[in-house]
Design an enzyme around this catalytic site. Structure first.
Site, PDB file in Angstrom:
ATOM      1  N   LEU A 148       5.699  -3.383  -6.490  1.00  0.00           N
ATOM      2  CA  LEU A 148       5.887  -2.073  -5.885  1.00  0.00           C
ATOM      3  C   LEU A 148       6.525  -2.291  -4.522  1.00  0.00           C
ATOM      4  CD1 LEU A 148       2.486  -0.202  -6.573  1.00  0.00           C
ATOM      5  CD2 LEU A 148       4.685   0.209  -7.695  1.00  0.00           C
ATOM      6  N   ASP A 149       7.340  -1.331  -4.080  1.00  0.00           N
ATOM      7  CA  ASP A 149       7.919  -1.419  -2.742  1.00  0.00           C
ATOM      8  C   ASP A 149       6.806  -1.537  -1.710  1.00  0.00           C
ATOM      9  OD1 ASP A 149      10.408  -1.121  -3.864  1.00  0.00           O
ATOM     10  OD2 ASP A 149      10.575   1.017  -3.400  1.00  0.00           O
ATOM     11  N   LYS A 150       7.128  -2.135  -0.586  1.00  0.00           N
ATOM     12  CA  LYS A 150       6.155  -2.373   0.476  1.00  0.00           C
ATOM     13  C   LYS A 150       5.368  -1.116   0.834  1.00  0.00           C
ATOM     14  CE  LYS A 150       5.928  -3.653   5.377  1.00  0.00           C
ATOM     15  NZ  LYS A 150       6.705  -4.093   6.571  1.00  0.00           N
ATOM     16  N   ARG A 248      13.249   6.751  -5.720  1.00  0.00           N
ATOM     17  CA  ARG A 248      13.670   7.220  -4.393  1.00  0.00           C
ATOM     18  C   ARG A 248      15.150   7.584  -4.366  1.00  0.00           C
ATOM     19  NH1 ARG A 248      11.714   2.238  -0.959  1.00  0.00           N
ATOM     20  NH2 ARG A 248      12.449   3.498   0.813  1.00  0.00           N
TER      21      ARG A 248
END
Length: 327
Positions: A148-150, A248
């Site tokens: 997962l993105d930060k 996103r």
């Protein structure tokens, strides 16, 4: 004139070349491949595209022909560390057995050690918590099946051994994993459901970003509106493909960027065309969340050991709940 090594911070090495007077006409990617030890042309091109190569202080393309007297500055990241150390970092583990774990990742936590983030990652925390993790990936990514993105929160499955890892990875590659994301986005929708289909690739303007581009990889995102407010919506999303930053970028592409997203336009109330009190309210809401309001809420799969279908759900994180309570 040969390279001049600069003494720099430990994280980077800088090499400086001055093109000699009798240098034959040559593309810069070819020139640097010959000049830098162990360099490949593909790696050199990547460095050029990402802005790590400057000619007389300016970014250039890989096709740029070198000329006598030009000064080339190359910034080389140090090779990634091959070890990850256990760290006593609290984890929100919602399920655990002898085969796998389900972790609810918090915002700000990088999944695994990489250049610039060798400590404080999910892997560092897992190594402290678990006696064993899968070794399918490199030494810096034990147990990690997906990422997962930060600053995206939510559920991740972690493999405790290689057999489980392979089973889970196969489900991910076949797109049989059930994953559901919830997001707060700018604007309201005309229909309750929709599909976004747009190819994604690295942005030509900023190589650190992803963009919709005809040369990109096929990407499809399905969404459903759960609740709408004056100028934002709560939606549920499912991915048919798994591209970097897919949700996103797709949402920004259709004019509904994720609320709070600093990379893809989610921190400006201009998206909603707001004025007066509503603009001030939106500005106040943005102060409540310093990241994209995106949460991996649900994950389901066939358990590699029991062969039963299991599904795990999580609550929205506090920052997203606070935005929804005050909108």
């Amino acid at each position: 004139m040969g390279p001049e090594n600069d003494s720099t911070e430990q994280a980077l090495e800088k090499i400086r070349f001055v093109i000699p007077a009798k240098q034959a006409r040559m593309r810069i990617d070819v020139y640097l491949t010959h000049q830098i030890q162990n360099a490949t042309r593909s790696k050199v091109r990547q460095a050029i595209d990402e802005g790590f190569v400057l000619v007389d202080g300016t970014r250039v393309k890989a096709s740029h022909p070198v000329s006598p007297g030009e000064v080339i500055e190359v910034t080389l990241p140090r090779p990634p560390r091959t070890d990850a150390q256990p760290e006593n970092i609290p984890l929100d583990i919602i399920y655990e057995d002898d085969h796998l774990l389900i972790v609810n990742k918090k915002a700000g936590m990088v999944t695994h050690p990489a250049y610039g983030n060798y400590e404080g990652t999910l892997v560092n925390a897992l190594l402290h918590h678990c006696r064993s993790l899968s070794t399918v990936n490199s030494e810096t990514r034990p147990g990690i099946v997906h990422r997962l993105d930060k600053d995206t929160t939510g559920l991740m499955v972690v493999a405790r051994n290689d057999v489980v890892h392979h089973h889970l990875a196969k489900q991910f590659s076949r797109r049989t994993i059930d994953r559901e994301y919830w997001a707060i986005v700018w604007g309201t929708f005309k229909g309750r459901k929709g599909t976004i289909e747009a190819a994604l690739g690295r942005s030509k303007r900023d190589r650190k970003k992803v963009a919709v581009t005809a040369e990109g990889k096929h990407a499809v995102t399905d969404y459903e509106v759960l609740k709408q407010f004056d100028y934002m919506s709560l939606i549920r999303l499912k991915l048919r493909t798994g591209r970097t930053h897919q949700i996103r970028v797709h949402l920004a592409h259709i004019g509904h960027p994720v609320f709070g997203d600093p990379t893809y336009g989610g921190r400006s109330h201009e998206w909603g065309g707001l004025e007066g009190k509503k603009a001030q309210q939106a500005s106040n809401l943005l102060k409540l969340i310093h990241r994209q309001a995106l949460h991996a809420k649900t994950i389901g799969f066939i358990h590699p050991a029991t062969k039963e279908h299991v599904i795990f759900d999580s609550e929205l994180p506090g920052d997203m709940l606070e935005v929804l309570e005050r909108v």
